[in-house]
Design a protein around this motif. Structure first.
Motif, PDB file in Angstrom:
ATOM      1  N   GLY A  64       1.316   3.999  -2.997  1.00  0.00           N
ATOM      2  CA  GLY A  64       1.163   5.436  -2.765  1.00  0.00           C
ATOM      3  C   GLY A  64       2.254   6.266  -3.425  1.00  0.00           C
ATOM      4  O   GLY A  64       1.997   7.373  -3.888  1.00  0.00           O
ATOM      5  N   THR A 119       0.843  -1.198   0.000  1.00  0.00           N
ATOM      6  CA  THR A 119       0.000   0.000   0.000  1.00  0.00           C
ATOM      7  C   THR A 119       0.879   1.250   0.000  1.00  0.00           C
ATOM      8  O   THR A 119       0.599   2.214  -0.730  1.00  0.00           O
ATOM      9  CB  THR A 119      -0.951  -0.013   1.211  1.00  0.00           C
ATOM     10  N   HIS A 177      -6.635   6.257  -6.865  1.00  0.00           N
ATOM     11  CA  HIS A 177      -6.761   6.210  -5.410  1.00  0.00           C
ATOM     12  C   HIS A 177      -7.270   4.834  -5.004  1.00  0.00           C
ATOM     13  O   HIS A 177      -8.031   4.194  -5.721  1.00  0.00           O
ATOM     14  CB  HIS A 177      -7.729   7.293  -4.912  1.00  0.00           C
ATOM     15  N   TRP A 178      -6.813   4.392  -3.850  1.00  0.00           N
ATOM     16  CA  TRP A 178      -7.164   3.076  -3.318  1.00  0.00           C
ATOM     17  C   TRP A 178      -8.668   2.851  -3.330  1.00  0.00           C
ATOM     18  O   TRP A 178      -9.154   1.826  -3.776  1.00  0.00           O
ATOM     19  CB  TRP A 178      -6.607   2.940  -1.899  1.00  0.00           C
ATOM     20  N   HIS A 225      -2.478   7.847 -11.476  1.00  0.00           N
ATOM     21  CA  HIS A 225      -2.452   7.300 -10.123  1.00  0.00           C
ATOM     22  C   HIS A 225      -3.903   7.143  -9.668  1.00  0.00           C
ATOM     23  O   HIS A 225      -4.637   8.111  -9.631  1.00  0.00           O
ATOM     24  CB  HIS A 225      -1.697   8.208  -9.164  1.00  0.00           C
TER      25      HIS A 225
END
Length: 160
Positions: free
Chosen positions: A70, A66, A144-145, A142
């Motif tokens: 990031g 994780t 986001h989770w 990118h």
């Protein structure tokens, strides 16, 4: 009469001999039972330790992946982390992990804990690979989770 007494004496000696052998066999049996119980206890302890280590590794892997995900939107960070021969090793491990994860999935995904460390670990690996791919294609990307997580959950549940 004397012959009978000799026979009786011989039978008594045989009886004592067999009694001694029986006692020795019983002692061996008790020792082996104790060894077996000790080995079973040792095996239980080893299994417990292995489970604890596996749980720790899963939690650590989920956290590290994780974190890596990031920073994977930064092209320089990705080059540093996965530079040289590290990328090939990383992608090999990732491929093996993904394959193992997919094989372990149950038929009923609706009842699986999608917030589990295992799922977070695999989704973070997928995010890192996706970010690396997008960066290597020179696309600023990118995810986001929460977005990827929700997208995967919706896609997975819709498939069933």
């Amino acid at each position: 009469m004397e012959k009978k007494e000799e026979e009786i004496e011989q039978l008594k000696m045989d009886c004592e001999h067999f009694r001694a052998r029986l006692e020795a066999a019983q002692a061996d049996c008790m020792r082996e039972k104790k060894e077996k119980l000790d080995l079973r206890q040792h095996l239980r302890e080893a299994k417990q330790q292995l489970l604890q280590q596996a749980e720790y590794c899963t939690e650590m892997g989920a956290a590290v992946c994780t974190l890596l995900w990031g920073v994977s939107n930064n092209e320089e960070a990705v080059k540093t982390i996965l530079g040289g021969s590290k990328a090939a090793k990383f992608f090999t491990i990732t491929a093996q992990t993904m394959e193992s994860f997919v094989k372990s999935l149950s038929e009923d995904m609706k009842q699986q804990d999608l917030d589990s460390d295992e799922n977070q670990f695999v989704l973070a690996l997928a995010g890192i690979v996706t970010s690396k791919l997008m960066l290597s294609l020179k696309i600023a990307f990118h995810v986001h989770w929460e977005f990827l997580y929700c997208s995967l959950c919706t896609t997975t549940i819709a498939a069933f």
